[in-house]
Structure formats: C-alpha cells, structure tokens
Scaffold this active site. Structure first.
Site, mmCIF file in Angstrom:
data_model
loop_
_atom_site.group_PDB
_atom_site.id
_atom_site.type_symbol
_atom_site.label_atom_id
_atom_site.label_comp_id
_atom_site.label_asym_id
_atom_site.label_seq_id
_atom_site.Cartn_x
_atom_site.Cartn_y
_atom_site.Cartn_z
ATOM 1 N N ARG A 16 -7.828 2.507 13.092
ATOM 2 C CA ARG A 16 -8.690 1.336 12.900
ATOM 3 C C ARG A 16 -8.661 0.427 14.136
ATOM 4 O O ARG A 16 -9.666 -0.184 14.479
ATOM 5 C CB ARG A 16 -8.347 0.559 11.623
ATOM 6 C CG ARG A 16 -9.393 -0.490 11.282
ATOM 7 C CD ARG A 16 -9.190 -1.145 9.934
ATOM 8 N NE ARG A 16 -9.776 -0.420 8.829
ATOM 9 C CZ ARG A 16 -11.069 -0.474 8.475
ATOM 10 N NH1 ARG A 16 -11.917 -1.214 9.162
ATOM 11 N NH2 ARG A 16 -11.518 0.211 7.446
ATOM 12 N N GLU A 48 0.856 -1.194 0.000
ATOM 13 C CA GLU A 48 0.000 0.000 0.000
ATOM 14 C C GLU A 48 0.892 1.244 0.000
ATOM 15 O O GLU A 48 0.713 2.131 -0.823
ATOM 16 C CB GLU A 48 -0.938 -0.021 1.215
ATOM 17 C CG GLU A 48 -1.999 1.067 1.102
ATOM 18 C CD GLU A 48 -3.002 1.078 2.241
ATOM 19 O OE1 GLU A 48 -3.232 0.035 2.871
ATOM 20 O OE2 GLU A 48 -3.574 2.157 2.497
ATOM 21 N N GLU A 52 -10.555 -8.402 4.033
ATOM 22 C CA GLU A 52 -9.951 -8.419 5.364
ATOM 23 C C GLU A 52 -10.765 -9.138 6.445
ATOM 24 O O GLU A 52 -10.176 -9.836 7.279
ATOM 25 C CB GLU A 52 -9.672 -6.977 5.821
ATOM 26 C CG GLU A 52 -8.582 -6.310 5.021
ATOM 27 C CD GLU A 52 -8.503 -4.817 5.292
ATOM 28 O OE1 GLU A 52 -9.457 -4.098 4.939
ATOM 29 O OE2 GLU A 52 -7.501 -4.368 5.861
HETATM 30 MO MO1 MOS Z 1 -4.932 -3.040 3.331
HETATM 31 S S1 MOS Z 1 -4.101 -3.801 5.036
HETATM 32 O O1 MOS Z 1 -6.019 -1.872 3.899
HETATM 33 O O2 MOS Z 1 -3.726 -2.556 2.260
#
Ligand code: MOS
Length: 750
Positions: free
Chosen positions: A304, A226, A706
């Site tokens: 989160r 990411e 997830e």
């Molecule tokens: Mo994910 S852990 O939101 O790239």
C-alpha cells in the site's frame, strides 16, 4: 441516525471481552514475555512459577500439538519462542492461574537464561546487512532518468516518520470456553475472526469447524487487532484444550504496549524533479520500512505504501522501491492508513523541500500537480474524477484560504514570540484490499415471523459505527423502521471465511452482501404481495412498512405480509455474497486496477506556536471531504474528526523510540503523549464535497475509516511554517514526529 452504541457506551452498558459474565471455574492467563531483544534461549525454568499460589499450569511450545506458527502471510513467527527470541515482548510461555493477579505475581518467578546476540533496531543498518523480511518491490511508470534530465530543478532529501501506538481503549484479549466434543468457543477482541479461528485450529491441531469465534464489538482497534489479536486468543484456546476449563486472557496496558505491534516507522530517501512551471516531472523514492522481527502484515502494508507514493498528484515519471527491514523489535502491524500515510509523508516532504529551495509556497506546487480525470496512476489505474481539484477549489472558496493566509501574516507581524503557521494537505486514498481475493463478504439475513429482522455479517464493530450503517442498509431495502433490525454478533458459524474488517472496506463489502441478501428476500415478498393484491409485481413497492401498488398505499402492511408469506412457506432467510467487480492487479508487472474507487479531500491546518517554550496548539482544521453520498454524515464526520486527531498525534506528540538494547522507551501511558482534549484541534470543520458518489460504494456512500487520517500530516508542515516565521535561519528537516521539544530546538537552530 447516531451510532446505535452511543448510549450504551457512555452509560457503561456496552459489553467488551472483560465484561462477559464469567463461567464458574474460569481461569486467567498471563503471557511470559522475553526481556531480551535477540538471544539464544539456554534454559527455561518454570518450577517456582508452578509452585506459586493459584497457579494451575505453564504452557509453552512443547504443549502445542499442531503447528507453533502464527504468521499470517509468511510463516515466520512462532506463537511461543523455542530456541531463540527476536524481540522484547516476544511470548515464551503462558501462565494459567485462578486469578489474573496470581498469574502476574507468579510471572516474577520465571527463570530464563539467555545468550545475547546482536540487536538491530535501525532499518537502514538491517538493510545494509541484508536482513530483509521478504524481497523488495518496485513500482514505476514513465522514465525517471529522462524525467530528471528534463527537469529544471532536482532536489534530494530524506524523510522519516515514526511509529505509533494504537492505544485502543480495550487492550488485547480473549475468553475461550470448552464445549462438548473438543469444540471451543472463543470470544476475541479481533478485527479478523476467521484468522483467529484458522490459527487456533492450526496451532491446536484441530479442524476449523471445532472452533467458533464470536465478536460483539471491540473497544477500538485501528488496525492493531487485524492480525495481532490472534496470539492471545490462541493462548486462551490452547489452555482450554489442555485444562478443559474456561480461560480468559486480558493484557495489561504495559504488556500490550511492549508486546504488540504498532505503526511501521519508515526512513526514506527521495529525489524530486520539477520544471519552471512547478510541474513535478519525476519522483524517485526508496522506502526502508522497519518491519520488526517477523513479517506479520508488512508485505501488504509495504504494497500500500507503493500505491500511495504520489498522494493526490499526477507525476508522469515515478520509480519507488520499498524494503521491509528485519529488526529486533516487536513485529510492526496494520495501523489506520496501512502504509499509505508513510508514503504520503515522503511526498509532502519532497514538495516542502522544493518549495523551500525555490522560495514558493508549497500549496503552489501542490495545486499545479493535482490528479485530473484520465490521469494514469503509476500502477496503471486510470483516475476517474476531478475530485482532487474539486476538493481543493471548494476548500479555497468555502473557507477563503487567501484571507486566512493574510490573517496569519498580520498576526505574525504583530507578535514576536507567538507565530502561526498554515499548511494545506490534499489526500487521495484507494479503497479495496490490495489483495484482490480479500474483497469478498457474506451476510445472513433472517426475517422473523413477526416482521423483525436479524442480520449477521462478517463486519466487526470497533467503534466506527459499521453496525449502524448495516442497520440503515437493511432498513432501506425493506423500507421498515430501524427498530426492526438487529445486528447480531459477528460469528464464524453464521458467516464463514470472512476477511478482516479493515482497509476502510467493512461497510462496503459487508453492506453490499447484506444489500444482495435483503433484495433477494424483498423480491420474494413482492411476489407474494402481487398475488395477495392481484397486481403486477413490477407495480409493487414497499414503503414505510406499507405495500404500494402503482405508488398507491394498500391495506397490506409489512407485518401481515410477512405472516402470510411465512404461512405460505416462503423462504424468509437468505445469504448474500459480494465480491468487488472489476478490480485486478498483476504483481508480475505491478500494474492493474486494484481499487474499487478513490477517496479525495483537502484540509487546511492552522497552528499556533509559543516561541519561548516550543509548545504549540493546533488551532483549527478545515476540510472538504469526498464522502460520496453519505448515508450517515454524523458517523462519517465522526470518523473524519477522530482520524484527523489521530493523524495529528502521529506527526506531533506521539513518539515511540527503542534504545540500543531494543527496549521500548514509551511503554506506559505516562511516557506516551496521545492527543487529549487539550491538544486536539480547537475546531474541526468538515464540508462534504458535492458529488454523485461511486456505485462501487455502499449506497454510494464512500469508505471513510482511513483516508482522513492523512489530513493530520498537514500539522507537521503547518508547524514548520510557524517555525520559519520566527527563525529565518531554520532549514527544515523531515523527521516526524515534530514534538514540542524538537520545535523548541528548531526555533533557535542556526
Ligand atoms: Mo486496517 S490499518 O486496514 O486494519
């Protein structure tokens, strides 16, 4: 429909970064990484490196014309260390050579003098010394003080969860190519092409429009790409700018394991208060997040964590504070669940501790406290379904959990050195980026003259099958055969300003944008069809490539309609833009409605333990999962199964530790135990919850990436259950992962 990549994956035809045919003159880059965790750099000497065979250049901070800065949220991380290094694996320079091996050989000739400074790896010590990456945050509701006073039982405890290596099959990498007029095209194995584009522009001192980032697919990511795909792409692009030649960088596995961020380890203190009926009255928790040496995505991950404090339970009085502690370890980063699993592990530990002290089953406490419709989450959002209860009840009924418990009891009575254990793991996971502004996406659709369709979106295919779902969305709107749809690479010149594909929301956000674009074109086509057939537009429908009027098939087919529309100069392209409605969050009071919806589920995990060796098997996992109205149960079940195995790995065999000098101990695959086919559960059965789904999800098919990861947490407690069956003196602690080594010690602990 299966994942459209399945066949090319297993036959080795899928193209990843290192499979892109190399242009003539391509050079290869290898980073120079710090071997010290915290030090002042006294001198760097690359003279021998530059003389080595095949070496073209060594680039470092002084070669940067823009900003030596890659921090995504907080600007606290240089691309190349200048005066100081803060973790082992921190890039200091990059060697460019004719081949990867020449660069790697030359790397041994780097001479750097360091003046060592104090190394901190323990987040609690960092916190004590005031080394925080950013200020702590507290989420709360009700009045915990009063809640504890009114509780019949109050228990204190500590729960620690470990790090985790993403272990994407394709390591970090990028291939950058010079174009004319200072433009650079960059192939990157990234979840966030726009972030790569923006960061390259900033470091190179160029505008974003000079940089084109293109992504066909990733060989896995799990959050590890990411933010942390960026520096490698920047290095390749920097070398392109300097040398005007194509440059490729592909990290070796060991470099990748040492240099790149992983899941954040957490250590937490909790306090739980219950009444006589096992209702949880109050819960307080302090989380110490090990953030590593720079912020990276830690602020968002910490947030989160604070959203998922209570997992799938309603607790009227909650106070949770989270600290992001700065240590001399590679900056920790996004990993499937994004801070949620760490919070949920603490909640489940608190319940397990209370159950142990009160001599009741943890599942009794879990069941009594499940979220109901209209309950208010501690962050202000109102729970809009009874899905937590429905999943729980369906699991118990469909899999006859009571019988399973009986079977385990009688197995344990019959065996002295083999024990089984069971745990139930409910989950609740919020869907949306917690940063509201990131919940937007665009899609570009072209219907070609022959009726075939090209689709570009901001979504990144990383094995999860998002491209397959996008094909289904486009095909369903036009009601054409799936073979007419092509999903193009994700490219910043076709779809700009994208959010990373993350937060389980890639299919929702990009799918909704695609839906809007397709619907727009469809309405133009219907209009045209109405004219051709002399019918009312409201009576026109497209079904299986045929135009219907009043539900009756006509002779007008898809291909003819498109051809006619084109000749009539009707616009057959469209950009769709979607931004999630209704969501909001006010950080000044830490309240709002941050999530489009929640995903629920419950799992039952059974383990089998060898009480002589401490070796265990995960026997089976039974799940009832809230998919909404799944548009692709094959893909979605695949996501559940992969996530469960990964979640189990996190709390069982995957162990990452750092020594006092900040060296990662498990820095190769020979030292890191990721679940293989033998240690994966013998069976995983997933039943979809019967539900209407959510309008906020793409075609009511809920996000799935997830949430199921957290089912794996149940393996930890199932193992404890099995240990208890063998060792009556065992008093459990909550330190994950529970490796076979730790299990063996626990079996014989007094
Ligand atoms: Mo994910 S852990 O939101 O790239």
């Amino acid at each position: 429909m299966k994942n459209k990549d399945s066949h090319s994956h297993v036959s080795g035809k899928s193209v990843f970064i290192d499979d892109i045919p190399e242009l003539q003159g391509t050079l290869h880059a290898v980073p120079v990484l710090s071997s010290i965790a915290h030090a002042r750099i006294l001198s760097t000497d690359f003279s021998e490196v530059k003389k080595a065979a095949g070496v073209i250049a060594v680039l470092s901070a002084k070669d940067i014309e823009g900003h030596n800065q890659i921090g995504g949220i907080i600007p606290d991380e240089p691309l190349f260390a200048e005066e100081e290094v803060h973790f082992i694996g921190q890039p200091i320079a990059v060697i460019i050579a004719e081949t990867h091996f020449a660069a790697k050989e030359a790397r041994q000739k780097v001479k750097i003098e360091y003046e060592a400074k104090e190394v901190i790896t323990d987040p609690r010590i960092a916190k004590e010394k005031g080394h925080l990456l950013f200020p702590p945050r507290t989420f709360s509701n009700g009045d915990t003080e009063k809640g504890f006073q009114e509780s019949d039982y109050v228990f204190y405890g500590r729960a620690d969860s470990g790090s985790q290596e993403h272990l994407y099959l394709e390591t970090q990498g990028s291939y950058a190519i010079p174009l004319e007029n200072n433009n650079i095209k960059v192939y990157s194995s990234t979840q966030g092409p726009t972030l790569v584009q923006k960061t390259i522009a900033s470091v190179l001192g160029l505008s974003m429009h000079h940089i084109e980032v293109d992504v066909t697919r990733l060989g896995g990511a799990f959050g590890g790409k990411e933010d942390q795909a960026t520096p490698w792409a920047v290095m390749a692009a920097l070398a392109v700018k300097k040398l005007k030649r194509p440059v490729k960088i592909i990290l070796d596995r060991e470099d990748d394991m040492i240099a790149t961020g992983k899941r954040h380890p957490y250590t937490s203190d909790f306090k739980i208060g219950l009444d006589k009926n096992l209702k949880i009255n109050a819960f307080e928790v302090s989380y110490y997040q090990n953030g590593g040496a720079a912020a990276d995505l830690s602020p968002a991950i910490l947030e989160r964590t604070l959203f998922h404090v209570t997992n799938a339970y309603f607790i009227p009085n909650v106070k949770a504070t989270a600290y992001s502690c700065k240590t001399n370890i590679t900056p920790f980063t996004a990993f499937r669940g994004f801070g949620g699993p760490q919070a949920m592990f603490v909640m489940e530990s608190a319940i397990a501790l209370a159950a142990e002290k009160l001599q009741v089953k943890a599942s009794e406490i879990q069941s009594k406290n499940l979220l109901k419709e209209k309950d208010e989450f501690h962050y202000g959002q109102i729970c809009d379904s009874n899905n937590a209860r429905l999943c729980w009840d369906t699991l118990n009924r469909s899999f006859n959990i009571r019988q399973l418990e009986e079977d385990i009891k009688s197995f344990n009575a019959k065996h002295i050195f083999a024990k089984k254990g069971l745990a139930i793991m409910p989950i609740c996971f919020g869907i949306s980026f917690t940063k509201t502004s990131m919940n937007q996406a665009r899609a570009l659709v072209h219907v070609y003259q022959d009726g075939s369709i090209g689709v570009s979106t901001g979504a990144i295919e990383m094995g999860q099958g998002v491209n397959t779902k996008l094909m289904q969305v486009a095909a369903s709107v036009f009601s054409v055969d799936i073979s007419r749809i092509k999903i193009e690479s994700t490219n910043t010149t076709r779809v700009a300003n994208t959010s990373p594909t993350a937060a389980s929301s890639g299919a929702d956000l990009n799918g909704k944008a695609l839906l809007l674009a397709c619907q727009e074109i469809l309405s133009r086509l219907k209009n045209k069809a109405a004219t051709i057939l002399d019918a009312d537009i409201l009576d026109i429908e497209l079904k299986n490539e045929i135009v219907l009027v009043d539900k009756n098939p006509t002779k007008l087919r898809w291909e003819t309609l498109i051809e006619t529309a084109f000749l009539d100069r009707i616009k057959l392209s469209e950009v769709g833009h979607y931004s999630t409605p209704t969501i909001n969050f006010d950080k000044s009071i830490e309240k709002g409605h941050p999530f489009a919806y929640h995903v629920y589920g419950t799992a039952a995990i059974t383990v089998h333990l060898n009480c002589i060796t401490g070796v265990y098997e995960i026997e089976d996992v039974k799940i009832v999962h809230d998919f909404g109205q799944s548009i692709n149960l094959t893909l979605d079940k695949g996501q559940v199964e992969g996530a469960v195995v990964q979640g189990i790995g996190w709390v069982t065999t995957e162990e990452l530790d750092w020594d006092e000098q900040g060296n990662l101990l498990a820095n190769t695959l020979s030292k890191y135990k990721v679940p293989d086919i033998f240690s994966a559960p013998k069976s995983i059965e997933t039943i979809p919850l019967k539900t209407k789904g959510s309008e906020m999800a793409i075609l009511k098919s809920k996000a799935v990436g997830e949430p199921p990861f957290m089912y794996g947490i149940g393996a930890f407690f199932a193992l404890q259950d099995a240990i208890k069956a063998f060792n009556k003196d065992y008093s459990p602690d909550f330190l994950a992962p529970l490796t076979p080594e730790k299990v063996l010690l626990a079996l014989y602990s007094k």
